[in-house]
Design an enzyme around this catalytic site. Structure first.
Site, mmCIF file in Angstrom:
data_model
loop_
_atom_site.group_PDB
_atom_site.id
_atom_site.type_symbol
_atom_site.label_atom_id
_atom_site.label_comp_id
_atom_site.label_asym_id
_atom_site.label_seq_id
_atom_site.Cartn_x
_atom_site.Cartn_y
_atom_site.Cartn_z
ATOM 1 N N CYS A 1 44.310 -34.658 85.544
ATOM 2 C CA CYS A 1 44.063 -34.424 83.987
ATOM 3 C C CYS A 1 45.924 -34.491 83.696
ATOM 4 O O CYS A 1 46.859 -34.147 84.211
ATOM 5 C CB CYS A 1 43.965 -33.099 84.391
HETATM 6 N N1 MHO Z 1 40.413 -29.754 83.730
HETATM 7 C C1 MHO Z 1 40.887 -29.384 82.456
HETATM 8 C C2 MHO Z 1 40.971 -30.709 82.219
HETATM 9 C C3 MHO Z 1 41.723 -30.627 80.689
HETATM 10 S S1 MHO Z 1 42.653 -32.477 80.952
HETATM 11 C C4 MHO Z 1 42.747 -32.631 79.090
HETATM 12 C C5 MHO Z 1 40.209 -27.988 81.518
HETATM 13 O O1 MHO Z 1 39.043 -28.833 80.997
HETATM 14 O O2 MHO Z 1 40.965 -26.920 82.159
HETATM 15 O O3 MHO Z 1 41.653 -33.434 81.025
#
Ligand code: MHO
EC number: 1.8.4.11
Length: 220
Positions: free
Chosen positions: A33
């Protein structure tokens, strides 16, 4: 209407002033991420600017909800007199899960080299890591084709989502929010990166409303 210029720094913050004047080079990494590495790199002295986006695939004009075959990446503009590409690779290898392939291409580990020199350096580091650890490295080394900047709400996400500070800074910086060296540092600092003394120095030099400064001081 949103402003589009950075507020001036009231005091001297040498690191940021030097960085802003630098001729930069750019590195692009996929390491999960993109919010996390945006903050991690943004806190580093010698980093001039960060941005997050999508790259490493072939789908034209990806967006967060229609990524196609792209990967979330962070792009780091840095001053080569203060940091080397190898310095950035130290941070890259130490801060993503290189030993196992991500089940989602969105989060795969990848170096997207901007030229042959970067590609060779990254490949050398990859080979060395395999030799040192005896483990297979799942992270790929490829050449960057097109980088697509992600939506504004993903840029400097940690800072943007900090209560009080995020909204105020977004209103004050406007279009400059994503490209500023100051917001890159603050994004890293609110995420807990960087040296506490440097954090205090930056807050003292910021020419911003007292409500913002108070909240930042509380966090640092
Ligand atoms: N696990 C994260 C992903 C965001 S990232 C920009 C969430 O959905 O909070 O991929």
């Amino acid at each position: 209407m949103a402003a589009s210029r950075e507020p001036a720094l009231a005091g001297s913050v040498d690191d940021i002033e030097r960085a802003a004047a630098a001729e930069t080079q750019t590195a692009t990494f996929g390491m999960g991420c993109f919010w996390g590495p945006d903050a991690r790199f943004g806190a580093m002295e010698g980093v001039v600017r960060t941005r997050v986006g999508y790259a490493g695939g072939t789908t034209p004009d990806p967006t967060y909800h229609a990524l196609g075959d792209h990967t979330e990446v962070v792009q780091v503009e840095y001053d080569p007199e203060q940091l080397s590409y190898d310095d950035l690779l130290d941070v890259f290898w130490a801060n993503h899960a290189w030993a196992s392939a991500s089940p989602k291409r969105q989060y795969r580990g990848v170096v997207l080299a901007h030229d042959d020199g970067q590609r060779q350096t990254a490949q050398r580091r990859r080979d060395a890591l395999e030799a040192e650890t005896g483990q297979n490295v799942a992270t790929a080394v490829e050449t960057l084709d097109t980088f697509y900047t992600a939506e504004d709400y993903h840029q400097k996400y940690e800072l943007r989502s900090t209560p009080v500070v995020g909204d105020e800074l977004d209103a004050i910086y406007g279009d400059a929010f994503a490209d500023s060296t100051v917001t890159a540092r603050l994004n890293g600092f609110v995420a807990g990166h960087g040296d506490p003394e440097r954090r205090a120095v930056l807050v003292d030099a910021l020419d911003l409303p007292e409500s913002v400064l108070e909240e930042l001081r509380r966090r640092f």
